[in-house]
Motif scaffolding. Structure first.
Motif, short mmCIF file in Angstrom:
data_model
loop_
_atom_site.label_atom_id
_atom_site.label_comp_id
_atom_site.label_asym_id
_atom_site.label_seq_id
_atom_site.Cartn_x
_atom_site.Cartn_y
_atom_site.Cartn_z
N THR A 18 0.89 -1.17 -0.02
CA THR A 18 -0.05 -0.11 0.09
C THR A 18 0.70 1.22 -0.01
O THR A 18 1.75 1.35 0.61
CB THR A 18 -0.92 -0.05 1.18
N GLU A 55 -13.79 11.62 1.50
CA GLU A 55 -12.88 10.78 0.82
C GLU A 55 -13.46 10.46 -0.59
O GLU A 55 -14.56 10.05 -0.28
CB GLU A 55 -12.54 9.50 1.65
N LYS A 56 -12.75 10.22 -1.38
CA LYS A 56 -13.18 9.81 -2.87
C LYS A 56 -12.63 8.62 -3.03
O LYS A 56 -11.39 8.37 -2.83
CB LYS A 56 -13.02 10.91 -4.01
N LYS A 57 -13.29 7.68 -3.65
CA LYS A 57 -12.68 6.59 -3.83
C LYS A 57 -13.11 5.84 -5.10
O LYS A 57 -14.14 6.21 -5.68
CB LYS A 57 -13.30 5.26 -2.76
N SER A 58 -11.84 5.09 -5.78
CA SER A 58 -12.23 4.29 -6.94
C SER A 58 -11.36 3.08 -7.12
O SER A 58 -10.31 3.33 -7.27
CB SER A 58 -11.97 5.28 -8.29
N ARG A 60 -9.26 0.36 -5.96
CA ARG A 60 -8.05 0.49 -5.00
C ARG A 60 -7.50 1.83 -4.72
O ARG A 60 -6.59 2.19 -3.74
CB ARG A 60 -7.04 -0.53 -5.43
N SER A 62 -7.76 6.05 -3.54
CA SER A 62 -8.62 6.79 -2.66
C SER A 62 -7.80 8.09 -2.48
O SER A 62 -6.58 7.98 -2.45
CB SER A 62 -9.15 6.18 -1.45
N SER A 63 -8.52 9.21 -2.27
CA SER A 63 -8.02 10.46 -2.05
C SER A 63 -8.85 11.24 -1.08
O SER A 63 -9.99 11.30 -1.06
CB SER A 63 -7.80 11.11 -3.32
N ASN A 75 -4.09 7.54 -1.79
CA ASN A 75 -3.83 6.07 -1.39
C ASN A 75 -4.02 5.19 -2.46
O ASN A 75 -5.09 5.21 -3.17
CB ASN A 75 -4.43 5.86 -0.06
N THR A 77 -3.98 1.00 -2.60
CA THR A 77 -4.04 -0.30 -1.91
C THR A 77 -3.71 -1.45 -2.73
O THR A 77 -4.24 -1.52 -3.96
CB THR A 77 -5.26 -0.52 -0.77
#
Lengths: 113, 116
Positions: A18, A55-58, A60, A62-63, A75, A77
């Protein structure tokens, strides 16, 4: 003078690790912060952040943005070799001509098998 | 998502000649287009910002007589490198932002220019 700093500038990890990429900024008239991934050609858009703490995720990736401390993190992962690229952080500012984009130097990520 | 097309993707020209690079927004009207230059292993360097129907705004240190930018329509901007020299060899990228796209900009595929 508006400034965007990214760290680390270069990072080598192994698949499955990660990683956290950092972007800090000192700008006037902040509008938003963008993350891009650049492989061999033009950058591709990842995230746009305008509000702190959301947090925004897509997949693996995220930001999140902290407008009080003036930074954002990206990030990734369970990294894969396909994540190897330069990750660019850009801050959108408003100037006398409208909006401008101030880019950081980028973080070069290498993911080894 | 929004698409920006840039052409040509690669061009080789002789020293002293001029070369034109086109940037088109394919599915939206781009009120503002940006031209960047990128040297190997370095970040994007903004060269100029162009708004449709008006003169481009050049960044400090960029010669406007050498890098001619035209933004004649809402879907097309061109960058012409005049009297090219080998040191002009670089990767040139355009990006575009339209009224319906919020604050996000979308990049063209980039153009590799080699001046021999």
């Amino acid at each position: 003078e508006d400034k965007v700093v990214q760290s680390p500038l270069s990072l080598v990890v192994h698949e499955g690790d990660t990683v956290t990429l950092n972007c800090s900024y000192e700008v006037t008239n902040f509008r938003s912060l963008l993350w891009y991934k650049q492989e061999k050609k033009a950058p591709t858009f990842l995230f746009m952040l305008t509000s702190s703490g959301i947090e925004k995720k897509s997949g693996r990736l995220s930001s999140i943005l902290d407008k009080k401390e003036l930074f954002s993190i990206l990030n990734i992962t369970a990294t894969q070799t396909g994540d190897s690229a330069v990750y660019l952080c850009a801050v959108v500012v408003r100037d006398n001509y409208g909006q401008n984009f101030v880019f950081g130097p980028g973080t070069r990520l290498s993911v080894l098998p | 998502g929004a698409v920006v097309s840039q052409h040509p993707s690669r061009v080789i020209c002789k020293s002293g000649t001029s070369v034109k690079i086109e940037c088109r927004s394919l599915d939206f009207q781009a009120t503002t287009m940006f031209w960047y230059r990128q040297f190997p292993k370095q970040s994007l360097m903004l060269m100029a910002t162009s708004n449709e129907g008006s003169k481009a705004t050049y960044e400090q240190g960029v010669e406007k007589d050498k890098f001619l930018i035209n933004h004649a329509s809402l879907t097309l901007s061109t960058l012409t490198v005049t009297s090219a020299h080998p040191e002009d060899s670089s990767f040139y990228i355009c990006s575009a932002r339209g009224g319906g796209q919020g604050n996000t900009i979308y990049f063209g595929e980039g153009s590799w220019l080699t001046v021999v």
